[in-house]
Design a protein around this motif. Structure first.
Motif, PDB file in Angstrom:
ATOM      1  N   SER A  94      -4.829  -0.237   4.915  1.00 50.05           N
ATOM      2  CA  SER A  94      -5.841  -0.582   5.923  1.00 50.05           C
ATOM      3  C   SER A  94      -7.381   0.128   5.770  1.00 50.05           C
ATOM      4  N   ASP A 108      -9.112  -1.278   3.204  1.00 52.26           N
ATOM      5  CA  ASP A 108      -9.412  -2.551   3.442  1.00 52.26           C
ATOM      6  C   ASP A 108      -8.533  -3.740   2.989  1.00 52.26           C
ATOM      7  N   LYS A 168      -5.069  -5.592   4.115  1.00 53.82           N
ATOM      8  CA  LYS A 168      -4.423  -5.801   5.415  1.00 53.82           C
ATOM      9  C   LYS A 168      -3.495  -7.063   5.096  1.00 53.82           C
TER      10      LYS A 168
END
Length: 242
Positions: free
Chosen positions: A88, A91, A93
């Motif tokens: 995460s 970025d 996810k």
């Protein structure tokens, strides 16, 4: 969906298990190969607690996540959450993830594809995870607890016709989980659960659920390969050189 392959650098029962060579490649390589060939994962990540695990993972086409040194009592939810948080921060996810363990080397890319197909169907019906299971060889209906005075009592509550006095074939089907496959949603893991509230049972067939835990398991795996009773996923990369 992403694949998460846990691979500790140390192992008490089989020392160095995940990097131990099996038919020319580290054990880790076969699970990476099956995951990549399945085509169901956006990325394949190996969660290792030493640098060499990460280097081997990258050599065989996976991406490495270096996690804190594992403790014997570490639960799956701890390292899975660590991986998801690490991704995460970059970025990344994913909606879904799979735990695909090195200790089931005979699990094929076809097994992974079938589990993924069933998982996609199960999610639409409200299931929160999928877990590989196989039929029990020792039925719990014939298991007992031994009391301090020596009396034994059944572990399970018994129907009017007592199960422990019934033939095996008349007993209800009972399954045990194996280590070959787990799939779930990242949101379930981040809420604190690997399985969630409703688990779909994926029936592992053949040698897919074979699990390497003890030295005699390793010997059995080598024998199965030699006798042609089980096949390892094909590894196309050159063997890892230490």
């Amino acid at each position: 969906m992403i694949a998460l392959i846990p691979a500790k650098g140390t192992s008490v029962r089989i020392p160095g298990k995940n990097l131990k060579p099996l038919k020319g490649h580290p054990l880790l390589a076969y699970t990476i190969a099956a995951c990549i060939k399945s085509g169901v994962f956006e990325d394949v990540y190996v969660a290792g607690d030493i640098e060499e695990i990460v280097k081997v993972a990258e050599h065989y086409g996976a991406k490495g996540i270096l996690r804190p040194l594992s403790l014997p009592e570490e639960r799956d939810i701890e390292w899975v959450q660590h991986c998801l948080r690490s991704l995460s921060r970059h970025d990344i996810k994913p909606e879904d993830y799979a735990i695909v363990r090195c200790t089931s080397p005979f699990r094929s890319f076809k097994d992974i594809r079938e589990a993924s197909r069933l998982w996609n169907q199960a999610k639409k019906k409200g299931f929160t995870s999928l877990r590989a299971v196989e039929a029990c060889s020792q039925h719990p209906a014939k298991m007992w607890k031994r009391m301090p005075d020596g009396q034994i009592v059944p572990v399970l509550l018994q129907p009017p016709v007592e199960w422990h006095d019934s033939p095996y074939q008349s007993l209800p089907d009972v399954y045990i989980q194996n280590a070959s496959m787990e799939m779930s949603m990242a949101s379930v893991a981040m809420s604190g659960s690997i399985s969630g509230t409703k688990v779909y049972g994926y029936l592992a067939t053949g040698e897919a659920g074979f699990d390497l835990n003890y030295p005699y398991d390793w010997q059995a795996a080598e024998a199965k390969i030699f006798l042609g009773e089980a096949q390892l996923p094909k590894v196309t990369h050159a063997p890892w050189q230490t």
